[in-house]
Design a protein around this motif. Structure first.
Motif, PDB file in Angstrom:
ATOM      1  N   LYS A   1       0.818  -1.208   0.000  1.00 33.50           N
ATOM      2  CA  LYS A   1       0.000   0.000   0.000  1.00 33.50           C
ATOM      3  C   LYS A   1       0.855   1.262   0.000  1.00 33.50           C
ATOM      4  CE  LYS A   1      -3.087   2.701   2.941  1.00 33.50           C
ATOM      5  NZ  LYS A   1      -3.732   2.794   4.266  1.00 33.50           N
ATOM      6  N   GLU A   2       1.897   1.301   0.831  1.00 32.66           N
ATOM      7  CA  GLU A   2       2.696   2.519   0.944  1.00 32.66           C
ATOM      8  C   GLU A   2       3.360   2.875  -0.372  1.00 32.66           C
ATOM      9  OE1 GLU A   2       6.362   4.379   3.609  1.00 32.66           O
ATOM     10  OE2 GLU A   2       5.365   2.522   4.231  1.00 32.66           O
ATOM     11  N   ALA A   3       3.913   1.879  -1.053  1.00 27.50           N
ATOM     12  CA  ALA A   3       4.549   2.143  -2.344  1.00 27.50           C
ATOM     13  C   ALA A   3       3.527   2.623  -3.365  1.00 27.50           C
ATOM     14  CB  ALA A   3       5.257   0.889  -2.844  1.00 27.50           C
ATOM     15  N   GLN A   4       2.316   2.030  -3.331  1.00 25.58           N
ATOM     16  CA  GLN A   4       1.279   2.459  -4.267  1.00 25.58           C
ATOM     17  C   GLN A   4       0.882   3.906  -4.010  1.00 25.58           C
ATOM     18  OE1 GLN A   4      -0.012   0.674  -6.975  1.00 25.58           O
ATOM     19  NE2 GLN A   4      -0.730   2.744  -7.428  1.00 25.58           N
ATOM     20  N   LEU A   5       0.807   4.303  -2.768  1.00 27.99           N
ATOM     21  CA  LEU A   5       0.468   5.688  -2.454  1.00 27.99           C
ATOM     22  C   LEU A   5       1.572   6.641  -2.913  1.00 27.99           C
ATOM     23  CD1 LEU A   5      -1.183   5.230   1.045  1.00 27.99           C
ATOM     24  CD2 LEU A   5      -2.285   6.164  -1.002  1.00 27.99           C
ATOM     25  N   ARG A   6       2.816   6.187  -2.862  1.00 30.00           N
ATOM     26  CA  ARG A   6       3.895   7.012  -3.398  1.00 30.00           C
ATOM     27  C   ARG A   6       3.704   7.235  -4.893  1.00 30.00           C
ATOM     28  NH1 ARG A   6       8.664   3.638  -0.369  1.00 30.00           N
ATOM     29  NH2 ARG A   6       8.490   4.629   1.696  1.00 30.00           N
ATOM     30  N   LEU A   7       3.282   6.199  -5.597  1.00 32.42           N
ATOM     31  CA  LEU A   7       3.025   6.355  -7.031  1.00 32.42           C
ATOM     32  C   LEU A   7       1.862   7.311  -7.259  1.00 32.42           C
ATOM     33  CD1 LEU A   7       3.340   2.668  -8.363  1.00 32.42           C
ATOM     34  CD2 LEU A   7       5.111   4.424  -8.213  1.00 32.42           C
ATOM     35  N   LEU A   8       0.808   7.167  -6.465  1.00 31.86           N
ATOM     36  CA  LEU A   8      -0.362   8.032  -6.628  1.00 31.86           C
ATOM     37  C   LEU A   8      -0.024   9.495  -6.362  1.00 31.86           C
ATOM     38  CD1 LEU A   8      -3.065   5.795  -4.912  1.00 31.86           C
ATOM     39  CD2 LEU A   8      -2.782   6.191  -7.350  1.00 31.86           C
ATOM     40  N   ASN A   9       0.957   9.730  -5.516  1.00 32.45           N
ATOM     41  CA  ASN A   9       1.353  11.103  -5.183  1.00 32.45           C
ATOM     42  C   ASN A   9       2.408  11.669  -6.127  1.00 32.45           C
ATOM     43  OD1 ASN A   9      -0.295  11.394  -2.913  1.00 32.45           O
ATOM     44  ND2 ASN A   9       1.178  10.368  -1.582  1.00 32.45           N
ATOM     45  N   ALA A  10       2.954  10.848  -6.993  1.00 30.19           N
ATOM     46  CA  ALA A  10       4.096  11.246  -7.814  1.00 30.19           C
ATOM     47  C   ALA A  10       3.663  11.991  -9.081  1.00 30.19           C
ATOM     48  CB  ALA A  10       4.925  10.026  -8.192  1.00 30.19           C
ATOM     49  N   LYS A  11       4.612  12.773  -9.590  1.00 25.41           N
ATOM     50  CA  LYS A  11       4.409  13.520 -10.833  1.00 25.41           C
ATOM     51  C   LYS A  11       5.538  13.179 -11.806  1.00 25.41           C
ATOM     52  CE  LYS A  11       2.204  17.413  -8.434  1.00 25.41           C
ATOM     53  NZ  LYS A  11       2.220  18.876  -8.224  1.00 25.41           N
ATOM     54  N   VAL A  12       5.174  12.683 -12.968  1.00 22.74           N
ATOM     55  CA  VAL A  12       6.155  12.245 -13.971  1.00 22.74           C
ATOM     56  C   VAL A  12       5.958  13.041 -15.254  1.00 22.74           C
ATOM     57  CG1 VAL A  12       6.874  10.333 -15.458  1.00 22.74           C
ATOM     58  CG2 VAL A  12       6.402   9.919 -13.039  1.00 22.74           C
ATOM     59  N   LEU A  13       7.055  13.505 -15.828  1.00 21.52           N
ATOM     60  CA  LEU A  13       7.010  14.209 -17.114  1.00 21.52           C
ATOM     61  C   LEU A  13       7.628  13.326 -18.181  1.00 21.52           C
ATOM     62  CD1 LEU A  13       6.337  16.847 -18.623  1.00 21.52           C
ATOM     63  CD2 LEU A  13       8.700  17.566 -18.208  1.00 21.52           C
ATOM     64  N   ILE A  14       6.873  13.042 -19.218  1.00 22.67           N
ATOM     65  CA  ILE A  14       7.336  12.239 -20.352  1.00 22.67           C
ATOM     66  C   ILE A  14       7.586  13.189 -21.513  1.00 22.67           C
ATOM     67  CG2 ILE A  14       6.758  10.374 -21.954  1.00 22.67           C
ATOM     68  CD1 ILE A  14       4.880   9.300 -19.741  1.00 22.67           C
ATOM     69  N   ILE A  15       8.838  13.313 -21.907  1.00 17.72           N
ATOM     70  CA  ILE A  15       9.195  14.237 -22.982  1.00 17.72           C
ATOM     71  C   ILE A  15       9.352  13.434 -24.268  1.00 17.72           C
ATOM     72  CG2 ILE A  15      10.808  16.015 -23.751  1.00 17.72           C
ATOM     73  CD1 ILE A  15      11.607  16.429 -20.845  1.00 17.72           C
ATOM     74  N   GLY A  16       8.368  13.550 -25.141  1.00 18.05           N
ATOM     75  CA  GLY A  16       8.340  12.789 -26.381  1.00 18.05           C
ATOM     76  C   GLY A  16       7.182  11.813 -26.367  1.00 18.05           C
ATOM     77  N   ALA A  17       6.252  11.960 -27.287  1.00 18.98           N
ATOM     78  CA  ALA A  17       5.073  11.089 -27.351  1.00 18.98           C
ATOM     79  C   ALA A  17       5.153  10.186 -28.565  1.00 18.98           C
ATOM     80  CB  ALA A  17       3.794  11.931 -27.395  1.00 18.98           C
ATOM     81  N   GLY A  18       6.359   9.633 -28.808  1.00 18.37           N
ATOM     82  CA  GLY A  18       6.575   8.779 -29.975  1.00 18.37           C
ATOM     83  C   GLY A  18       6.799   7.332 -29.600  1.00 18.37           C
ATOM     84  N   GLY A  19       7.792   6.706 -30.255  1.00 14.34           N
ATOM     85  CA  GLY A  19       8.024   5.281 -30.084  1.00 14.34           C
ATOM     86  C   GLY A  19       8.425   4.895 -28.681  1.00 14.34           C
ATOM     87  N   LEU A  20       9.168   5.738 -27.989  1.00 15.84           N
ATOM     88  CA  LEU A  20       9.521   5.485 -26.593  1.00 15.84           C
ATOM     89  C   LEU A  20       8.415   5.957 -25.650  1.00 15.84           C
ATOM     90  CD1 LEU A  20      13.225   6.720 -26.684  1.00 15.84           C
ATOM     91  CD2 LEU A  20      12.525   4.358 -26.299  1.00 15.84           C
ATOM     92  N   GLY A  21       7.917   7.157 -25.893  1.00 20.54           N
ATOM     93  CA  GLY A  21       6.962   7.763 -24.983  1.00 20.54           C
ATOM     94  C   GLY A  21       5.640   7.039 -24.889  1.00 20.54           C
ATOM     95  N   CYS A  22       5.167   6.477 -26.010  1.00 18.33           N
ATOM     96  CA  CYS A  22       3.862   5.811 -25.985  1.00 18.33           C
ATOM     97  C   CYS A  22       3.843   4.588 -25.069  1.00 18.33           C
ATOM     98  CB  CYS A  22       3.438   5.438 -27.406  1.00 18.33           C
ATOM     99  SG  CYS A  22       2.832   6.835 -28.381  1.00 18.33           S
ATOM    100  N   PRO A  23       4.741   3.619 -25.252  1.00 16.48           N
ATOM    101  CA  PRO A  23       4.705   2.467 -24.329  1.00 16.48           C
ATOM    102  C   PRO A  23       5.061   2.843 -22.903  1.00 16.48           C
ATOM    103  CG  PRO A  23       6.618   2.329 -25.782  1.00 16.48           C
ATOM    104  CD  PRO A  23       5.748   3.430 -26.303  1.00 16.48           C
ATOM    105  N   ALA A  24       5.992   3.787 -22.724  1.00 15.59           N
ATOM    106  CA  ALA A  24       6.327   4.227 -21.374  1.00 15.59           C
ATOM    107  C   ALA A  24       5.099   4.824 -20.699  1.00 15.59           C
ATOM    108  CB  ALA A  24       7.466   5.248 -21.419  1.00 15.59           C
TER     109      ALA A  24
END
Length: 468
Positions: A43-66
Motif C-alpha cells: 500500500k505505501e509504495a502504491q500511495l507514493r506512485l499516486l502522489n508522484a508527478k512524472v514528465l514524459i518528454i516525447g510522445a513517440g516510439g519510446l513515450g507511448c509504451p512508457a
C-alpha cells in the motif's frame, strides 16, 4: 480528477515526501491490486506512485509504451511534452496513437488513449517542443523525467536542466534494431557536490562528446523496428516505477547517506538475419559523477546555469554538430542542379553520357530511384574517404568505388556525375568527398549535387515516387 491543459505546469518543485497514510479507494484497490501484492510494493509504495508527478518528454516510439505503463501503474500526475502531430508512418511503433487520430497533436492523441486505459491520473498536455527557453519551466513541477526524445541535442538539454533542478532522469534511445537505457542523477544530487560520493552521473558524464553529426540518424532516416523501441519504452516505465515506489526521486536529507542507483547503460540489439539468437542484452557499468563535468562537476567560470541555457549557452545544436557540415547552399551554384533542371537539361538530351550516384541506403534505393541510377551508400563513401585521408594519397580501390558507367576509355572525356540522396544533405557532402578523393580529375569531370534529393524529386518531377 482529470486535468488537461496546453500550458506549462509551473508548480514549485514537487520532490518532497508526501502523505502515504490515506486509505485507498475501492477503485484504486481493485485497479492496482495485482501490482500491490508484488514483494516490495504494498500500500505505501502504491500511495507514493499516486502522489508522484512524472514528465514524459516525447510522445513517440519510446513515450507511448512508457506512458501506457506509467498510467496503468497509477502515477498520480502525468505530463506529456511533444510538438508534433500524428502521422501514418508513426503507427507501426507509436502504439498510443491510432488511425482515427492522424493529424491530431501527439500529446492530445496519447492522453486520449491513456484516459481510456486509466481515467484516474491527472494528465497535463504540453503541445510544444522542449527548448532551452521553456525546458526549466516544463521540468520544474515534476518528480521524475523520462527522456523519450530522438536526438542528442535534446538529450543533453534535458539532462542539463535535470542537473540544475535536481531531478532524476531516465533516458533512452533507439534506432533501427538497437536501443539503450540509463538512469541518471538518481537520487538527485546538487550540482557540484562531489565530497562524500560517489554520486550519480549526468548524461554529459557518460557521453562527454556527441556522436558525429553524420551518424545522428533519426528513425525517419535510418528506420526503426517497433518492438525494439517499444521494449526500451517499457523499460523506462519499469525504472520510473521502481524509483518512485522506493522514494529514490527524493534528494537525500542533510547528513543522510544513500548510495546512488548504480549507473548502468543497458544496451539491446536485435538481428533480423541471425539464426543464432533473437536478441542480446549487454549491461555496461558507467563511472560516477566526474569532477570535471561541465554540467554537474565542481564549479568554474564556465559552469552550467539556468540563465546561461536560456541565453543559448551552451548552444546544443552547435555542440552536437548540427550547426556545421553541409547545408543547403554550401556548394557553389555550378555544383548544384534542381531535379526539374536535371530532367530538362540532362535526362532529355539524346547525346552525352552521365551517371547518377544515389547515396541512400540500399533499403531506400530498393523502393525506387532515378532511371539508370547506381546505388552508392553514403556510409561506404565516407569509409573510403576516411581511408584516403589516412593514407594521404589515392588508395587502391578508390576508382573501383565508382560503377563501370563512370569509367571511360582513353581519349574520351570523363562523364559527369550527378549525386542524389534522400533530402539533399548527404549528397552535398558526397560531392565534396568525391572531389577530395580526386575523382573530379582536377576539375575536368563535373560532379554535381541534385538539390533537395529524392524528396525534391517527388515534389518537382514525379509525385508518385515512393519517398520514404
Amino acid at each position: 480528477m482529470n486535468n488537461e491543459t496546453n500550458s506549462s505546469h509551473n508548480g514549485s518543485s514537487s520532490s518532497v515526501q508526501r502523505d502515504t497514510s490515506r486509505p485507498l479507494t475501492e477503485e484504486e484497490l481493485d485497479r492496482y491490486s495485482r501490482q500491490m501484492i508484488v514483494p516490495g510494493m504494498g500500500k505505501e509504495a502504491q500511495l507514493r506512485l499516486l502522489n508522484a508527478k512524472v514528465l514524459i518528454i516525447g510522445a513517440g516510439g519510446l513515450g507511448c509504451p512508457a506512458a501506457q505503463y506509467i498510467a496503468g501503474a497509477g502515477i498520480g500526475t502525468i505530463g506529456v511534452v511533444d510538438g508534433d502531430v500524428v502521422e501514418r508512418s508513426n503507427l507501426h511503433r507509436q502504439v498510443g496513437h491510432s488511425t482515427s487520430r492522424i493529424g491530431q497533436p501527439k500529446v492530445l492523441s496519447l492522453i486520449t488513449h491513456l484516459k481510456e486505459l486509466n481515467p484516474l491520473p491527472t494528465y497535463i498536455a504540453h503541445t510544444e517542443h522542449i527548448t532551452p527557453l521553456n525546458a526549466a519551466d516544463l521540468i520544474s513541477g515534476y518528480d521524475l523525467i523520462l527522456d523519450c526524445t530522438d536526438n542528442p541535442a535534446t538529450r543533453y538539454l534535458i539532462s542539463d536542466i535535470c542537473v540544475l533542478l535536481c531531478k532524476p532522469l531516465v533516458s533512452a534511445a533507439s534506432v533501427q534494431t538497437s536501443g539503450q537505457i540509463i538512469v541518471l542523477n538518481c537520487p538527485p544530487t546538487p550540482q557540484g557536490l562531489l565530497e562524500g560520493g560517489p554520486y550519480p552521473p549526468c548524461y554529459r558524464c557518460c557521453f562527454k562528446k556527441p556522436p558525429p553529426a553524420n551518424a545522428q540518424l533519426s528513425c525517419g532516416e535510418a528506420g526503426i523496428l517497433g518492438p525494439v523501441v517499444g521494449l526500451m519504452g517499457v523499460a523506462q516505465a519499469g525504472e520510473a516505477i521502481k524509483i518512485l515506489a522506493s522514494n529514490l526521486h527524493i534528494p537525500p536529507a542533510e547528513g543522510e547517506e544513500r548510495r546512488p542507483v548504480e549507473p548502468t547503460l543497458l544496451l539491446y540489439s536485435y538481428s533480423l538475419t541471425s539464426l543464432m539468437g533473437p536478441f542480446t542484452f549487454r549491461a555496461l557499468k558507467m563511472a560516477p559523477r566526474k569532477k570535471s563535468c561541465f554540467a554537474c562537476g565542481e564549479g568554474s567560470q564556465e559552469r552550467l546555469t539556468l540563465e546561461g541555457v536560456k541565453r543559448g549557452e551552451p548552444n546544443y545544436e552547435f555542440f552536437c554538430g548540427l550547426g556545421a557540415g553541409p547545408k543547403q547552399g554550401v556548394l557553389k551554384e555550378e555544383e548544384r542542379i534542381s531535379p526539374r533542371e536535371f530532367v530538362e537539361k540532362v535526362q532529355t538530351q539524346k547525346e552525352g553520357k552521365y551517371v547518377v550516384l544515389d547515396t541512400r541506403e540500399k533499403e531506400h534505393f530498393s523502393f525506387g530511384s532515378i532511371e539508370g541510377a547506381v546505388n552508392l551508400p553514403f556510409g561506404k563513401l565516407l569509409s573510403k574517404a576516411a581511408q584516403l585521408k589516412r593514407s594521404g594519397e589515392m588508395t587502391p580501390g578508390v576508382e573501383d568505388l565508382l560503377p563501370p558507367e563512370t569509367k571511360v576509355k582513353d581519349g574520351e572525356e570523363d562523364v559527369p556525375i550527378y549525386v542524389v540522396c534522400r533530402r539533399g544533405l548527404d549528397s552535398q557532402e558526397a560531392v565534396e568527398k568525391l572531389k577530395e578523393m580526386g575523382l573530379d580529375k582536377g576539375g575536368k569531370r563535373k560532379i554535381v549535387d541534385i538539390a533537395g534529393g529524392m524528396k525534391a524529386w517527388k515534389e518537382q518531377v514525379d509525385p508518385s515516387f515512393p519517398y520514404l
